[in-house]
Design a protein around this motif. Structure first.
Motif, mmCIF file in Angstrom:
data_model
loop_
_atom_site.group_PDB
_atom_site.id
_atom_site.type_symbol
_atom_site.label_atom_id
_atom_site.label_comp_id
_atom_site.label_asym_id
_atom_site.label_seq_id
_atom_site.Cartn_x
_atom_site.Cartn_y
_atom_site.Cartn_z
ATOM 1 N N THR A 3 0.883 -1.076 -0.068
ATOM 2 C CA THR A 3 -0.044 0.053 0.030
ATOM 3 C C THR A 3 1.073 1.439 0.023
ATOM 4 O O THR A 3 1.958 1.124 0.579
ATOM 5 N N HIS A 4 0.411 2.132 -0.568
ATOM 6 C CA HIS A 4 1.098 3.432 -0.737
ATOM 7 C C HIS A 4 0.461 4.601 0.062
ATOM 8 O O HIS A 4 -0.856 4.480 0.201
ATOM 9 N N PRO A 5 1.070 5.466 0.567
ATOM 10 C CA PRO A 5 0.338 6.650 1.240
ATOM 11 C C PRO A 5 -0.401 7.150 0.562
ATOM 12 O O PRO A 5 -0.263 7.312 -0.950
ATOM 13 N N PHE A 13 0.565 20.472 -5.648
ATOM 14 C CA PHE A 13 2.122 19.975 -5.833
ATOM 15 C C PHE A 13 2.521 19.355 -4.527
ATOM 16 O O PHE A 13 2.137 19.732 -3.469
ATOM 17 N N VAL A 14 3.621 18.709 -4.716
ATOM 18 C CA VAL A 14 4.339 18.164 -3.475
ATOM 19 C C VAL A 14 5.787 18.602 -3.707
ATOM 20 O O VAL A 14 6.425 18.795 -4.702
ATOM 21 N N ALA A 19 7.258 13.547 -2.257
ATOM 22 C CA ALA A 19 7.224 12.634 -3.367
ATOM 23 C C ALA A 19 8.210 11.552 -2.937
ATOM 24 O O ALA A 19 7.631 10.470 -3.344
ATOM 25 N N ALA A 20 9.339 11.632 -2.429
ATOM 26 C CA ALA A 20 10.290 10.480 -2.174
ATOM 27 C C ALA A 20 9.587 9.656 -1.279
ATOM 28 O O ALA A 20 9.407 8.270 -1.239
ATOM 29 N N LYS A 21 8.780 10.166 -0.083
ATOM 30 C CA LYS A 21 8.033 9.476 0.828
ATOM 31 C C LYS A 21 6.832 8.617 0.250
ATOM 32 O O LYS A 21 6.950 7.419 0.478
ATOM 33 N N LEU A 22 6.221 9.442 -0.684
ATOM 34 C CA LEU A 22 5.141 8.770 -1.304
ATOM 35 C C LEU A 22 5.560 7.485 -2.278
ATOM 36 O O LEU A 22 5.004 6.462 -2.106
ATOM 37 N N LEU A 23 6.625 7.674 -2.982
ATOM 38 C CA LEU A 23 7.197 6.737 -4.055
ATOM 39 C C LEU A 23 8.369 5.611 -3.487
ATOM 40 O O LEU A 23 8.669 4.636 -3.996
ATOM 41 N N GLY A 24 8.534 5.910 -1.855
ATOM 42 C CA GLY A 24 9.460 4.839 -1.251
ATOM 43 C C GLY A 24 10.769 4.975 -1.983
ATOM 44 O O GLY A 24 11.607 3.795 -2.014
ATOM 45 N N VAL A 25 11.228 6.132 -2.350
ATOM 46 C CA VAL A 25 12.907 6.345 -2.568
ATOM 47 C C VAL A 25 13.321 7.532 -1.847
ATOM 48 O O VAL A 25 12.531 8.068 -0.900
ATOM 49 N N ASP A 57 1.024 9.925 -9.063
ATOM 50 C CA ASP A 57 0.171 8.892 -9.596
ATOM 51 C C ASP A 57 0.676 8.219 -10.954
ATOM 52 O O ASP A 57 0.404 6.755 -10.710
ATOM 53 N N ARG A 58 1.189 8.695 -11.749
ATOM 54 C CA ARG A 58 1.738 8.338 -12.848
ATOM 55 C C ARG A 58 2.853 7.099 -12.609
ATOM 56 O O ARG A 58 2.708 6.163 -13.135
#
Length: 148
Positions: A3-5, A13-14, A19-25, A57-58
């Motif tokens: 699951t992603h946040p 905009f983030v 963005a790193a936290k959402l994408l896990g990088v 999202d993309r």
């Protein structure tokens, strides 16, 4: 199950850290992706960068709104982007993307419209500069030949 946040709404905009936290990088990876053209971003100032939420999202593989040009302000500086219909104004949109589009615009265009339409616009449009017309005609012909 992974699951992603929850990603922000499409009007937001983030920051690269978000963005790193959402994408896990790591944030460094985000900046590398921006520099490589894999991730679109808006440079607000020399030290401030923001990433449109649809880009997150993309990359997460979520379905984004394919009926909307990404970051339309960059190519529709002189018209109301909300009044541009992606079907009815396809040639106009392709002209703008071929002349002044960013990598995210080109990816969207190639996913949205047939290559043959883009090639026709590149070879016959009077709105394109000669340099853009020749370059895009060559690139699109090669892409069509490889697909055949």
């Amino acid at each position: 199950m992974c699951t992603h946040p929850a990603a922000p709404t499409t009007s937001e905009f983030v920051t690269p850290a978000q963005a790193a936290k959402l994408l896990g990088v790591t944030p460094r990876t985000i900046y590398l992706w921006i520099n490589a053209g894999r991730l679109s971003a808006v440079r607000v100032s020399e030290r401030v960068t923001r990433i449109p939420a649809p880009e997150i999202d993309r990359l997460l593989g979520r379905r984004s709104d394919a009926t909307q040009v990404p970051n339309p302000g960059a190519i529709f500086w002189d018209v109301d982007a909300a009044s541009v219909d992606v079907e009815a104004h396809a040639r106009f949109i392709i002209e703008r993307i071929l002349e002044a589009g960013r990598p995210a615009h080109v990816r969207w265009m190639l996913d949205r419209y047939p290559l043959e339409l883009a090639l026709d616009v590149a070879t016959h449009s009077r709105a394109l500069s000669r340099k853009a017309s020749v370059a895009w005609s060559t690139l699109l012909r090669e892409r069509i030949d490889r697909a055949a």
